[in-house]
Design a protein around this motif. Structure first.
Motif, short mmCIF file in Angstrom:
data_model
loop_
_atom_site.label_atom_id
_atom_site.label_comp_id
_atom_site.label_asym_id
_atom_site.label_seq_id
_atom_site.Cartn_x
_atom_site.Cartn_y
_atom_site.Cartn_z
N SER A 147 -55.50 27.80 -15.41
CA SER A 147 -55.57 26.39 -15.03
C SER A 147 -55.50 26.30 -13.52
O SER A 147 -54.76 27.06 -12.88
N ILE A 148 -56.26 25.39 -12.95
CA ILE A 148 -56.33 25.24 -11.49
C ILE A 148 -55.86 23.83 -11.13
O ILE A 148 -56.37 22.84 -11.65
N HIS A 149 -54.87 23.74 -10.22
CA HIS A 149 -54.27 22.47 -9.85
C HIS A 149 -54.16 22.35 -8.33
O HIS A 149 -54.04 23.35 -7.61
N HIS A 150 -54.15 21.12 -7.85
CA HIS A 150 -53.87 20.79 -6.44
C HIS A 150 -54.85 21.44 -5.47
O HIS A 150 -54.50 21.69 -4.31
N GLY A 151 -56.05 21.74 -5.88
CA GLY A 151 -57.01 22.36 -4.98
C GLY A 151 -58.31 22.65 -5.70
O GLY A 151 -58.57 22.10 -6.79
N ARG A 152 -59.10 23.55 -5.14
CA ARG A 152 -60.39 23.90 -5.75
C ARG A 152 -60.56 25.41 -5.78
O ARG A 152 -60.28 26.10 -4.80
N ALA A 153 -61.02 25.89 -6.91
CA ALA A 153 -61.29 27.31 -7.07
C ALA A 153 -62.29 27.49 -8.19
O ALA A 153 -62.35 26.69 -9.13
#
Length: 267
Positions: A235-241
């Motif tokens: 899971s990816i949070h608080h940004g971009r990847a």
């Protein structure tokens, strides 16, 4: 039985992000002394030491605060022998008969009752597994991350998470506690992270895999919960990847024969 599992992720971080990983084997394997493992996370400035959180049912969550740049994540583990079946609590038995985000057992209750009301208790898991396996076609990329069990049944296709959501929904509608498990799965093709159902019947948790892609006896537990929300490998949070490369391997020294009419516990 000796099982060897590994996963590799290459990630391009374009804005500083919090990455949440659920790719490690469950804590029960470590507590039993059955697993050895290695987790390496490397960025452009060197290695990262992630924070580890122990979540429900032995799920191990690794949290990485990732700066901008390329990141690689490599995990491997060797599991020797089998461990005791997953423990059962009274709260689990109550919790896992409720509908959840991707397992709409309330919506699918009429279907479950029409198809399985008269199925003998000892045949229920095999019958539900076979029913779902014949209703859905395994088509990679055919479902959206927001699709639940109802969408899978209507479209008649999906991937492992869709199969497991539908199995869990039907069983919950029949008042059989059921949950979703993320596993490493020796023998499956295509090789990937795998999702299966787990049902509480005859005093224990038993695995149901309507895809029949691999033998259930060889599966290795990672994460366990209500549905896909609890077992996401990343899971990816608080940004971009963005994931730019993903590879998963899972092998066993001798691939067992699986008979879906038999109860099998993940261990």
């Amino acid at each position: 039985m000796q099982r060897t599992v590994s996963s590799h992720l290459s990630i391009d971080v374009t804005e500083p992000a919090t990455l949440v990983l659920e790719i490690a084997v469950a804590q029960d394997y470590l507590d039993a002394g059955a697993a050895t493992e290695k987790l390496t996370i490397r960025g452009e400035a060197g290695e990262f030491a992630p924070a580890e959180i122990l979540a429900q049912h032995g799920t191990r969550v690794h949290v990485v605060e990732a700066p901008v740049g390329a990141l690689t994540i490599d995990y491997s583990a060797t599991i020797s022998g089998r461990i005791e079946p997953a423990p059962v609590t009274q709260w689990d038995v109550l919790r896992y008969i409720r509908p959840s985000r991707y397992c709409e057992s309330d919506v699918l209750a009429p279907t479950a009752l029409a198809e399985f009301r008269d199925v003998p208790h000892e045949e229920l898991l095999a019958d539900v597994s076979s029913w779902v396996g014949t209703r859905l076609s395994y088509v990679p990329g055919s479902s959206l991350p927001t699709d639940g069990a109802t969408a899978a049944l209507l479209s008649r296709k999906g991937v492992c998470r869709d199969y497991s959501h539908l199995v869990v929904s039907l069983l919950r509608a029949l008042d059989v506690p059921a949950r979703v498990v993320g596993v490493y799965a020796p023998g499956i093709d295509p090789m990937d992270f795998h999702a299966v159902a787990e049902a509480y019947i005859d005093g224990g948790w038993h695995v149901v895999d309507a895809t029949t892609l691999g033998p259930r006896q060889s599966f290795v537990r990672m994460a366990t919960g209500d549905d896909a929300t609890d077992i996401a490998f990343l899971s990816i949070h608080h940004g971009r990847a963005t994931v730019t490369d993903q590879r998963v391997t899972a092998t066993v020294d001798e691939l067992p024969h699986d008979d879906i009419t038999r109860l099998v516990a993940i261990g």
